[in-house]
Design a protein around this motif. Sequence first.
Motif, mmCIF file in Angstrom:
data_model
loop_
_atom_site.group_PDB
_atom_site.id
_atom_site.type_symbol
_atom_site.label_atom_id
_atom_site.label_comp_id
_atom_site.label_asym_id
_atom_site.label_seq_id
_atom_site.Cartn_x
_atom_site.Cartn_y
_atom_site.Cartn_z
ATOM 1 N N ASP A 246 -7.550 1.207 -4.184
ATOM 2 C CA ASP A 246 -8.704 0.699 -4.923
ATOM 3 C C ASP A 246 -8.309 -0.061 -6.182
ATOM 4 O OD1 ASP A 246 -10.348 1.828 -3.033
ATOM 5 O OD2 ASP A 246 -10.661 3.690 -4.159
ATOM 6 N N ARG A 247 -7.086 0.134 -6.650
ATOM 7 C CA ARG A 247 -6.622 -0.556 -7.860
ATOM 8 C C ARG A 247 -5.878 -1.855 -7.531
ATOM 9 N NH1 ARG A 247 -5.342 4.735 -8.411
ATOM 10 N NH2 ARG A 247 -3.142 4.346 -7.937
ATOM 11 N N ARG A 321 -6.410 0.525 5.831
ATOM 12 C CA ARG A 321 -6.959 1.309 4.729
ATOM 13 C C ARG A 321 -6.660 2.786 4.979
ATOM 14 N NH1 ARG A 321 -11.216 0.136 8.105
ATOM 15 N NH2 ARG A 321 -12.518 1.906 8.740
ATOM 16 N N ILE A 322 -6.574 3.553 3.901
ATOM 17 C CA ILE A 322 -6.253 4.981 3.980
ATOM 18 C C ILE A 322 -7.526 5.765 4.319
ATOM 19 C CG2 ILE A 322 -5.393 6.985 2.716
ATOM 20 C CD1 ILE A 322 -3.831 5.046 0.938
ATOM 21 N N ILE A 323 -7.422 6.647 5.290
ATOM 22 C CA ILE A 323 -8.543 7.533 5.626
ATOM 23 C C ILE A 323 -8.181 9.002 5.439
ATOM 24 C CG2 ILE A 323 -9.589 5.877 7.216
ATOM 25 C CD1 ILE A 323 -8.369 7.433 9.533
ATOM 26 N N GLY A 324 -6.937 9.277 5.068
ATOM 27 C CA GLY A 324 -6.527 10.666 4.840
ATOM 28 C C GLY A 324 -5.081 10.768 4.404
ATOM 29 N N GLY A 325 -4.742 11.848 3.721
ATOM 30 C CA GLY A 325 -3.365 12.106 3.316
ATOM 31 C C GLY A 325 -3.041 11.559 1.934
ATOM 32 N N VAL A 326 -1.908 11.991 1.417
ATOM 33 C CA VAL A 326 -1.370 11.530 0.135
ATOM 34 C C VAL A 326 -0.008 10.919 0.401
ATOM 35 C CG1 VAL A 326 -0.628 12.206 -2.171
ATOM 36 C CG2 VAL A 326 -2.607 13.319 -1.131
ATOM 37 N N GLY A 340 6.505 3.513 -3.609
ATOM 38 C CA GLY A 340 5.768 3.296 -4.846
ATOM 39 C C GLY A 340 4.601 2.350 -4.645
ATOM 40 N N TRP A 341 3.621 2.449 -5.549
ATOM 41 C CA TRP A 341 2.475 1.551 -5.558
ATOM 42 C C TRP A 341 2.716 0.455 -6.584
ATOM 43 C CZ3 TRP A 341 -1.262 1.945 -1.951
ATOM 44 C CH2 TRP A 341 -1.423 3.170 -1.291
ATOM 45 N N PHE A 342 2.504 -0.804 -6.183
ATOM 46 C CA PHE A 342 2.774 -1.943 -7.049
ATOM 47 C C PHE A 342 1.573 -2.890 -7.058
ATOM 48 C CE2 PHE A 342 6.810 -0.392 -5.495
ATOM 49 C CZ PHE A 342 7.608 -0.371 -6.632
ATOM 50 N N PRO A 343 1.220 -3.446 -8.234
ATOM 51 C CA PRO A 343 0.123 -4.410 -8.289
ATOM 52 C C PRO A 343 0.418 -5.615 -7.387
ATOM 53 C CG PRO A 343 0.756 -3.701 -10.495
ATOM 54 C CD PRO A 343 1.804 -3.185 -9.570
ATOM 55 N N LEU A 344 -0.608 -6.065 -6.672
ATOM 56 C CA LEU A 344 -0.420 -7.202 -5.778
ATOM 57 C C LEU A 344 0.053 -8.448 -6.520
ATOM 58 C CD1 LEU A 344 -3.405 -6.962 -3.263
ATOM 59 C CD2 LEU A 344 -0.966 -7.071 -2.680
ATOM 60 N N ASP A 345 -0.361 -8.589 -7.796
ATOM 61 C CA ASP A 345 0.038 -9.768 -8.558
ATOM 62 C C ASP A 345 1.302 -9.557 -9.375
ATOM 63 O OD1 ASP A 345 -1.027 -7.972 -10.331
ATOM 64 O OD2 ASP A 345 -2.429 -9.369 -11.279
ATOM 65 N N ASP A 346 1.991 -8.437 -9.160
ATOM 66 C CA ASP A 346 3.244 -8.169 -9.890
ATOM 67 C C ASP A 346 4.169 -7.345 -8.998
ATOM 68 O OD1 ASP A 346 5.154 -8.045 -11.877
ATOM 69 O OD2 ASP A 346 4.185 -6.385 -12.955
ATOM 70 N N LYS A 364 -3.971 -13.682 -0.542
ATOM 71 C CA LYS A 364 -4.981 -14.713 -0.337
ATOM 72 C C LYS A 364 -6.361 -14.099 -0.158
ATOM 73 C CE LYS A 364 -1.927 -18.197 1.697
ATOM 74 N NZ LYS A 364 -1.578 -18.968 2.922
ATOM 75 N N MET A 365 -6.399 -12.938 0.507
ATOM 76 C CA MET A 365 -7.689 -12.245 0.678
ATOM 77 C C MET A 365 -8.273 -11.812 -0.655
ATOM 78 S SD MET A 365 -6.672 -9.851 3.962
ATOM 79 C CE MET A 365 -8.011 -8.697 3.611
ATOM 80 N N TYR A 366 -7.408 -11.343 -1.581
ATOM 81 C CA TYR A 366 -7.904 -10.816 -2.842
ATOM 82 C C TYR A 366 -8.029 -11.866 -3.940
ATOM 83 C CZ TYR A 366 -7.631 -5.920 -1.388
ATOM 84 O OH TYR A 366 -7.857 -4.726 -0.755
ATOM 85 N N PHE A 367 -7.083 -12.809 -3.960
ATOM 86 C CA PHE A 367 -7.021 -13.763 -5.062
ATOM 87 C C PHE A 367 -7.270 -15.204 -4.634
ATOM 88 C CE2 PHE A 367 -3.785 -10.388 -6.022
ATOM 89 C CZ PHE A 367 -4.553 -9.712 -6.956
ATOM 90 N N GLY A 368 -7.370 -15.428 -3.329
ATOM 91 C CA GLY A 368 -7.605 -16.775 -2.835
ATOM 92 C C GLY A 368 -6.447 -17.718 -3.106
ATOM 93 N N GLU A 369 -5.229 -17.185 -3.184
ATOM 94 C CA GLU A 369 -4.059 -18.030 -3.463
ATOM 95 C C GLU A 369 -3.707 -18.862 -2.243
ATOM 96 O OE1 GLU A 369 -0.915 -15.567 -4.828
ATOM 97 O OE2 GLU A 369 -2.040 -14.801 -6.533
#
Length: 369
Positions: A246-247, A321-326, A340-346, A364-369
């Motif tokens: 979600d982030r 997409r995640i539907i269960g688990g950590v 690790g989790w990393f920002p899509l733009d970094d 491209k889906m998120y930022f239209g690049e």
Amino acid sequence: MAPLHFNHFQGSKVRLAAPCPEDCMRLSRFTDDYGYLRNLDTDIAVPLTPDETGSSSVRRDNGFEFSLRTLEDNRYIGFTALYRIEWNNRSARLAIAIGDEKDRGKGYGSDALALIMRYGFHELNLNRIALEVIEYNETAMQAYLKAGFQVEGRQRSAVLRDGRHYDLISMSILAEEWSKQTELPLSFQSTRANVSNEPSLNIDQFQRAASVSTSGSGAASEPLSTTSENTSVQPRIGVGAVIVNDRREVLLVWRNREPEQFTWSIPGGKIDPYESAETAVIREIKEEVNLDIAIDRLLCTAETIQPDQQEHWISLLYSTRIIGGVARNLEEGGAIGEIGWFPLDDLPSPLACFAVPGLDAVKKMYFGE
């Protein structure tokens, strides 16, 4: 020419250190954990005093024990040992344990396993390292299989726990197999012929089989050939998942081995025979990072061609997409060093070629690049 030296005592996350009295205190506290003892060995579970722990028994047993300390803060997190060494046969047994649950799944165990194997094959010039693991300890079995250990057999109903019998799984890895997998040299030539043609058992086969299988060879434990002689390389089909939270952070894994060793990649793997691509990507993500996922769409295909590594992969990359688990590293000690989790733009670098088309499509889906 100066010889090439490896630091056998230091990895990327942990180092091998000499045991000290303070470590015995910490190790003693680990034995207060009932689950830790139940996975450690087949003996009666009982807490130990500091005097009952330590390296004395290992050294009496012709072995070498090391404390595991983190590079970041020099904190004691467990131990590893090569013991019952038979110098005439150049063989040994391996033990390794991370004591505190909060230190598991962070790549410490995989780094320590890589270090102790390199120490055994390089420093001690061993030819065979073996171990045993109780069949219910699935996390450990996955780690050893991913590190290149092969299942040799099982001692049926050897362990009795809570009124139920469990098999004891025997595993080993040979120096030549380790050398081909890591591309690190050996100081001797094995007298055992056709090692790379021996049948092996991969994780998928192991989990499905009721008894030890002796057919097939999986990508997780198959040694890479260093020559093209007598080798017919065929393109292999793989899958990968771009998982965004979600982030707008994407889950990436660090590749410990080929293909595309020492890069950040998306989780994924190979498609098994008679398995659909969508089934394969859901299975691989569960096995690698402990997540249950749902597929949103096929993003693109990716092609990885590495003639020097005799690798040719054609992969289907999915938006999921995640539907269960950590998210947790279930391949500790194997192909994945950390996650690790990393920002899509970094995004970190270097990125695996395999992952780039899928990451670009999602951006491209998120930022239209």
